[in-house]
Design a protein around this motif. Structure first.
Motif, PDB file in Angstrom:
ATOM      1  N   TYR A   4       3.117   2.335   3.248  1.00 37.13           N
ATOM      2  CA  TYR A   4       2.600   2.433   4.612  1.00 37.13           C
ATOM      3  C   TYR A   4       2.033   1.086   5.024  1.00 37.13           C
ATOM      4  O   TYR A   4       1.704   0.255   4.200  1.00 37.13           O
ATOM      5  CB  TYR A   4       1.567   3.557   4.767  1.00 37.13           C
ATOM      6  N   SER A  52     -10.780   5.999   6.887  1.00 36.39           N
ATOM      7  CA  SER A  52      -9.928   5.021   6.223  1.00 36.39           C
ATOM      8  C   SER A  52     -10.654   4.371   5.049  1.00 36.39           C
ATOM      9  O   SER A  52     -11.594   3.613   5.243  1.00 36.39           O
ATOM     10  CB  SER A  52      -9.522   3.940   7.229  1.00 36.39           C
ATOM     11  N   THR A  53     -10.198   4.658   3.836  1.00 38.59           N
ATOM     12  CA  THR A  53     -10.823   4.053   2.662  1.00 38.59           C
ATOM     13  C   THR A  53     -10.690   2.541   2.702  1.00 38.59           C
ATOM     14  O   THR A  53     -11.665   1.819   2.529  1.00 38.59           O
ATOM     15  CB  THR A  53     -10.181   4.599   1.366  1.00 38.59           C
ATOM     16  N   ASP A  54      -9.464   2.034   2.944  1.00 42.72           N
ATOM     17  CA  ASP A  54      -9.250   0.587   3.013  1.00 42.72           C
ATOM     18  C   ASP A  54     -10.098  -0.032   4.111  1.00 42.72           C
ATOM     19  O   ASP A  54     -10.721  -1.065   3.935  1.00 42.72           O
ATOM     20  CB  ASP A  54      -7.777   0.263   3.288  1.00 42.72           C
ATOM     21  N   ALA A 109       0.859  -1.177   0.000  1.00 42.12           N
ATOM     22  CA  ALA A 109       0.000   0.000   0.000  1.00 42.12           C
ATOM     23  C   ALA A 109       0.898   1.229   0.000  1.00 42.12           C
ATOM     24  O   ALA A 109       1.904   1.278   0.716  1.00 42.12           O
ATOM     25  CB  ALA A 109      -0.914  -0.010   1.214  1.00 42.12           C
ATOM     26  N   TYR A 110       0.541   2.199  -0.816  1.00 44.05           N
ATOM     27  CA  TYR A 110       1.360   3.397  -0.963  1.00 44.05           C
ATOM     28  C   TYR A 110       0.487   4.641  -0.909  1.00 44.05           C
ATOM     29  O   TYR A 110      -0.655   4.634  -1.353  1.00 44.05           O
ATOM     30  CB  TYR A 110       2.111   3.371  -2.299  1.00 44.05           C
ATOM     31  N   SER A 111       1.052   5.696  -0.353  1.00 45.41           N
ATOM     32  CA  SER A 111       0.417   7.003  -0.364  1.00 45.41           C
ATOM     33  C   SER A 111       1.467   8.003  -0.802  1.00 45.41           C
ATOM     34  O   SER A 111       2.535   8.089  -0.186  1.00 45.41           O
ATOM     35  CB  SER A 111      -0.104   7.352   1.026  1.00 45.41           C
ATOM     36  N   LYS A 112       1.194   8.700  -1.893  1.00 46.20           N
ATOM     37  CA  LYS A 112       2.145   9.679  -2.441  1.00 46.20           C
ATOM     38  C   LYS A 112       3.494   9.025  -2.708  1.00 46.20           C
ATOM     39  O   LYS A 112       4.540   9.598  -2.465  1.00 46.20           O
ATOM     40  CB  LYS A 112       2.276  10.877  -1.525  1.00 46.20           C
TER      41      LYS A 112
END
Length: 163
Positions: free
Chosen positions: A56, A135-137, A49-52
């Motif tokens: 994370y 939290s979307t997930d 999982a990645y953000s920008k």
């Protein structure tokens, strides 16, 4: 020391298998107390999982209820009292212990209020550490849990109660 591990089925190096400072020392203690080889005991791997562009989250969840070691450690004393065992013998790979700990954790997260919103938020928090709106997930997970809750209620519990 890096949090990397090795895939049990493939032997390939996996990133972010366990948080190296928060969870690895706790995991090593749990494994040692239960007589497991911490280097070969199976745990869940990280779901990328990645953000920008930055990763994370971590893997390292243990047993049937998928507790990370640092969270499991919070429930060992309560499991000790519930089962009449030494706290260090609470075992996340024992289904009875894992289900009891999950029940306690979900109740602590608010599911004990027994409302749809509280139970959904508890499921989201169990998965992601955050309530559904944050939290979307977690929201996707929380929604899927609540669909199963409805199905179990309608197809298993209601018939037992003659509804």
């Amino acid at each position: 020391t890096t949090g990397e591990g090795v895939g049990a089925n493939t032997g390939t190096v996996k990133q972010r298998v366990m948080h190296p400072t928060r969870d690895l020392p706790v995991f090593m203690t749990i494994a040692g107390n239960l007589g497991f080889d911490w280097q070969n005991q199976r745990v869940s791997c990280w779901i990328p999982a990645y953000s920008k562009g930055l990763p994370y989250g971590w893997g390292g969840a243990m047993g049937a209820a998928q507790f990370i070691p640092s969270t499991w450690a919070l429930y060992q004393k309560r499991l000790s009292k519930a089962f009449g065992i030494p706290a260090d013998q609470a075992n996340p790979w024992n289904p009875e212990h894992a289900i009891m700990a999950a029940s306690l954790y979900l109740s602590d997260l608010g599911a004990g209020l027994q409302t749809y919103t509280a139970e959904r938020n508890a499921a989201c928090s169990y998965y992601s550490g955050k309530k559904c709106a944050s939290s979307t997930d977690g929201t996707v997970y929380g929604n899927s849990v609540m669909k199963w809750v409805a199905k179990v209620q309608e197809e298993m519990i209601d018939p037992l109660l003659g509804k």
